[in-house]
Structure formats: structure tokens, C-alpha cells
Design an enzyme around this catalytic site. Structure first.
Site: not given
Length: 508
Positions: A52, A82, A194, A279, A282, A328, A413
């Protein structure tokens, strides 16, 4: 001076220095591992088996075998296809940090890239050639694909590079610097695309800014406490030792030291009938201490991530294997970013309550809206409204990004982290919180002014002098925006921390 980068062993302080613009020097001891990793890819290709990302397609197309003659085209195509981000360009310091993180990851010799890839990244960083990278488009799994593709596109001469303040075509920018565009070999495009470096860079930038915000808010919180003639008894160390949280103990100690020697505090002991403060005064150790602990937890996650290798597949040179996994997936970064977002939100939220307390005469004992002539003048009425608006924005943005997931790549994915925008939102949230703390700085200084001739502690008086050097006391209403901008600059630049002159808690 250059920051030494020993891949896998880089400190948060070193990453901060790189983010701030320091040069870096890659440890030459990593070179043999890089070469061995590239040689392992060559041997895997020679063996002919489908692996791959090396001789197959990507994502849902992983079953498609690619001919040896097309491997360079395959790697170039993945970069170009991409590079599909959108939105404004990444801020230059964050983009530069992203490049350095990618360099440190590849240089660990588990990604199969040739030394030429490392050398070009080193050269671009040294020459301050920073790719123009759109900041939107990553879902934080399969790596920060779109942003890293834009970074890689610049390395092959496509897209634009920031040279000074100009966006220059990448091929021209490289040529002017005497650099040749990279021709990608097998695995190299995927190795560059990646990884979690986009998300991690943004998260680290947010972390570093959140630490400054936290330390500044300790100072303004102490100043507000004195302005309201609040008590430092809730900061007594005996209280906090019993709860045992490190951040709470250190925060209470810092608040005590900031207020030590205050004549205003002494006046509270003599003639103030109040038994307990609100608060927002404090419970500062409990709230801000928890913030500190959360930021430290996020720092631990991000420090580990920044030193990791997060591309796929990973090359194990000694065994001659390429193993496909899921490093990844940016879930650790998404969780860290969500933690920082919640911490930043709470810093602003409790600060806004202190501002609201100071402008309310029933709570503070000060003139209404901190003006000597309320009615004729509105004083700090609308700055408190602005602070409320900013805190509300941050509450919306603090919703955790990590709980969302939208499947991508035809359901290959099918679970993603959303770390990209989870980390990217942090700088905007911190800008909002900076403005809130700036308003508190002005309001607290104004409140302390009303106690003259009594003075605050030495550190807080030094802070008040720094405010008054930039912004005069407000007697009658005037254009408020310039005052707020001046205070915001004191907050953003760390001038408030410097003026206090004390060692305040840090992340590490």
C-alpha cells in the site's frame, strides 16, 4: 543560535522557539536511518509484491496495482489531487512549525523518503520559504491530507510560497533561492501528506498562547481582588494542600505572592464587614488551578505527538517491511485541542465575572461602572458587555470537536478526529480571551486607583504603572476603543507578566 532538532527527542521549549522564529539544526546522526529507510523501499519495490502506498492506489483505491513506470506520476498525482484546501492561508509561524514537525517525523527513518526530501525541507526552512497553505479542509485522519498536500505541492514547484510578505509562485521562489523542485520517488508523496503535523502545529501554537494567557490572568485576577478589597485568606496554603491538586496549590501560591504587602488588603482586615468574597475571587485557585492542570495534560499529549511518526505505511528497514496502520489518526491531538479550548474558555469566563463584579457597586463597594460621575458617564458599562459577548463566543467554540466524525473516502475512512479545526479554532479563542483580560486589566487598575492613597503590592503596583503608562485613569467618558487596544497589546505581548516580575506557574 539554532535550535538542535534530535528527531523523537525535541522538547516543548524547542518547538516553542521554532514557532517564535528560531532557526533549527537537524541532528546529522539521523542521516543513516533516513538512507536505510529509503533503501528498504527500493528493495520492497524490487521484490514486486503489492504494498500500500508504494505501488498501489490510495484509500478506497488501495487494491489498484500501479506499474513501476508510473510510480513517480502516482506520487505527483496524489499531491496535486489532495491539494484541495480552502480558506485563509495558515499564519506563517504555524506553517513554519508544521514544516519543522514534518521534518522531525520523516527524519526518524520510518517513512521511506530519500535524503533529498529532508534536504529540501531543511533548505526551505533555512531560507524562510514557507508554503502558502489554506487552513481549512482537514478532518484529522488519514493525516492532515489537504494542508500537507499544499505544503508538498510547493516543494514540487506548484502553488505559492510566502517570500517576505509576497505570495510568489512556488517554482519561481525555489529558483530564486537556488533550489530545484523535488521529483517525488516511490512512497514520498504519501509520506509527506500523511501525518498530523498541521493539527499538531496549530494545537502547539494554541498551547503556547494559552500558557501566556493563563499567567496574565493570574496577575489581573490578583489586581481585581485588590480592587474589590477582597481577601487573600482563600489562598492560604493549608486549604489547598488538603485538596492536593498541584495546579491549585501553585495557583494559590502565585496569587498570595502577587498580593503580598498590599496596603489595600490590610485595610480589608481592619474595617470590611464582608465574610466571604464572590466565587470569581475566592475560587480562583480552584478554577485556574484546574486550568493549569488541564493545560499540562494537553502539553503532555502534544509533546508526545510532536515527537512521533504519524504517516502510513511505516517502513521498518531492518526487517525490510512496510506495515500499514493508523498512526495518522489525530485523536490525541483532537483531545488535547478540546482540553485547551475548555481551559481558554474558563479563563475568560471567570475573568468576565470579575469585571462584572467590579462595575457593580453592590458587590465591589466601588463607584458604579468605575466612574466618578455615574449617570453623566457610563464608565466601564459597555466594556463589560463586550467581555460578555466574547465569552459567549468562546463558549460556543469550546464545544468539543473530537466528538464529531463524518466518514470520508467512500467509507474507507469511516471515523475521523476533526483535530484540524479543533486545533485551528484555538488562536481565535485566545484572541477573544486576550481582549477580555485586557478589559479586566483596565477595570482592575481603575478600581485600585479609587483606593488612593492606599496602594497595592509591589508587583501589582508595577503592573498598574505599566497600564497607566499606556492608558490614563478614566475620569470622564472618552473614546474607549483605543484604551482597550492598548491594554490588549500589554496582554498579548506578555508585558503584564513582565511587569509583575514574579515567577509564575508554567506548563513544564
Amino acid at each position: 543560535m539554532s535550535i538542535p532538532i534530535h528527531p523523537g527527542e525535541v522538547s516543548l521549549a524547542s518547538w516553542r522557539a521554532v514557532w517564535q522564529g528560531a532557526d533549527l539544526a537537524l541532528d546529522p546522526a539521523c542521516r543513516p536511518k533516513i538512507a536505510a529507510s529509503a533503501e528498504a523501499v527500493r528493495r520492497i519495490l524490487a521484490a514486486g509484491a503489492p504494498v500500500y502506498g508504494i505501488n498501489t492506489g490510495f484509500g478506497k483505491l488501495a487494491s489498484v496495482r500501479i506499474a513501476d513506470a508510473d510510480l513517480e506520476t502516482l506520487q505527483r498525482n496524489i499531491v496535486l489531487s489532495h491539494a484541495a484546501g480552502t480558506g485563509a492561508p495558515m499564519p506563517k509561524p504555524v506553517a513554519r512549525l508544521m514544516m519543522a514537525l514534518k521534518l522531525a517525523s520523516l527524519a526518524q527513518g520510518a517513512s521511506g523518503v530519500r535524503p533529498e526530501v529532508i534536504d529540501l525541507l531543511v533548505a526551505m526552512l533555512a531560507r524562510d520559504l514557507i508554503p502558502v497553505v489554506p487552513c481549512q479542509g482537514s478532518v484529522g485522519a488519514s493525516g492532515d491530507l489537504a494542508p500537507l498536500a499544499h505544503m508538498t505541492a510547493a516543494m514540487i514547484g506548484v502553488g505559492h510560497i510566502l517570500v517576505g510578505d509576497a505570495h510568489v509562485p512556488a517554482a519561481d521562489a525555489l529558483a530564486r533561492a537556488g533550489l530545484a523542485p523535488l521529483t517525488l520517488g516511490a512512497k514520498e508523496g504519501l509520506a509527506l501528506l500523511n501525518g498530523t503535523q498541521f493539527s499538531t502545529a496549530y494545537a502547539l501554537a494554541g498551547l503556547f498562547e494559552a500558557e501566556r494567557l493563563f499567567r496574565t490572568a493570574l496577575v489581573t485576577g490578583a489586581l481585581s481582588t485588590d480592587a474589590a478589597r477582597g481577601s487573600d485568606a482563600p489562598f492560604d496554603p493549608r486549604i489547598h494542600r488538603l485538596r492536593r491538586h498541584r495546579g491549585q496549590i501553585e495557583t494559590a501560591d502565585a496569587l498570595r505572592r502577587l498580593m503580598a504587602g498590599s496596603a489595600i488588603r490590610q485595610s480589608h482586615l481592619v474595617d470590611d464587614p464582608r465574610v466571604q468574597d464572590p466565587y470569581c475571587l475566592r475560587c480562583q485557585p480552584q478554577v485556574m488551578g484546574a486550568v493549569l492542570d488541564v493545560l499540562r495534560s494537553a502539553a503532555g499529549l502534544l509533546g508526545t505527538e510532536a515527537n512521533g511518526v504519524s504517516d502510513n505505511p511505516l517502513i521498518f528497514a531492518e526487517e525490510g517491511e512496510a506495515l500499514s496502520g493508523g498512526n495518522f489518526h489525530a485523536e490525541p491531538v483532537a483531545f488535547a485541542a478540546d482540553m485547551i479550548a475548555m481551559a481558554v474558555c474558563e479563563i475568560g469566563s471567570i475573568a468576565e465575572r470579575r469585571i462584572a463584579m467590579l462595575v457593580d457597586p453592590a458587590l465591589s463597594g466601588l463607584p458604579a461602572f468605575l466612574t466618578p460621575k455615574p449617570g453623566l458617564n457610563s464608565g466601564f458599562m459597555i466594556p463589560q458587555v463586550t467581555a460578555a459577548a466574547l465569552v459567549s463566543e468562546n463558549k460556543q467554540m469550546a464545544h468539543p470537536a473530537s466528538v464529531d466524525s463524518i466518514p470520508t473516502s467512500a467509507n474507507q475512512e469511516d471515523h475521523v478526529s476533526m483535530a484540524g479545526h479543533g486545533a485551528r479554532r484555538l488562536l481565535g479563542m485566545i484572541a477573544n480571551a486576550d481582549a477580555v483580560i485586557g478589559i479586566e486589566l483596565l477595570a482592575a487598575a481603575q478600581g485600585v486607583d479609587f483606593h488612593a492613597p492606599l496602594t497595592s503590592s509591589a508587583p501589582l503596583e508595577a503592573v498598574r504603572r505599566s497600564v497607566r503608562a499606556a492608558v490614563p485613569h478614566l475620569d470622564d467618558d472618552r473614546h474607549f476603543h483605543p484604551d482597550m487596544e492598548a491594554a490588549n497589546r500589554l496582554v498579548r505581548t506578555g508585558a503584564v507578566i513582565a511587569a509583575a516580575g514574579l515567577d509564575l506557574p508554567e506548563l513544564v
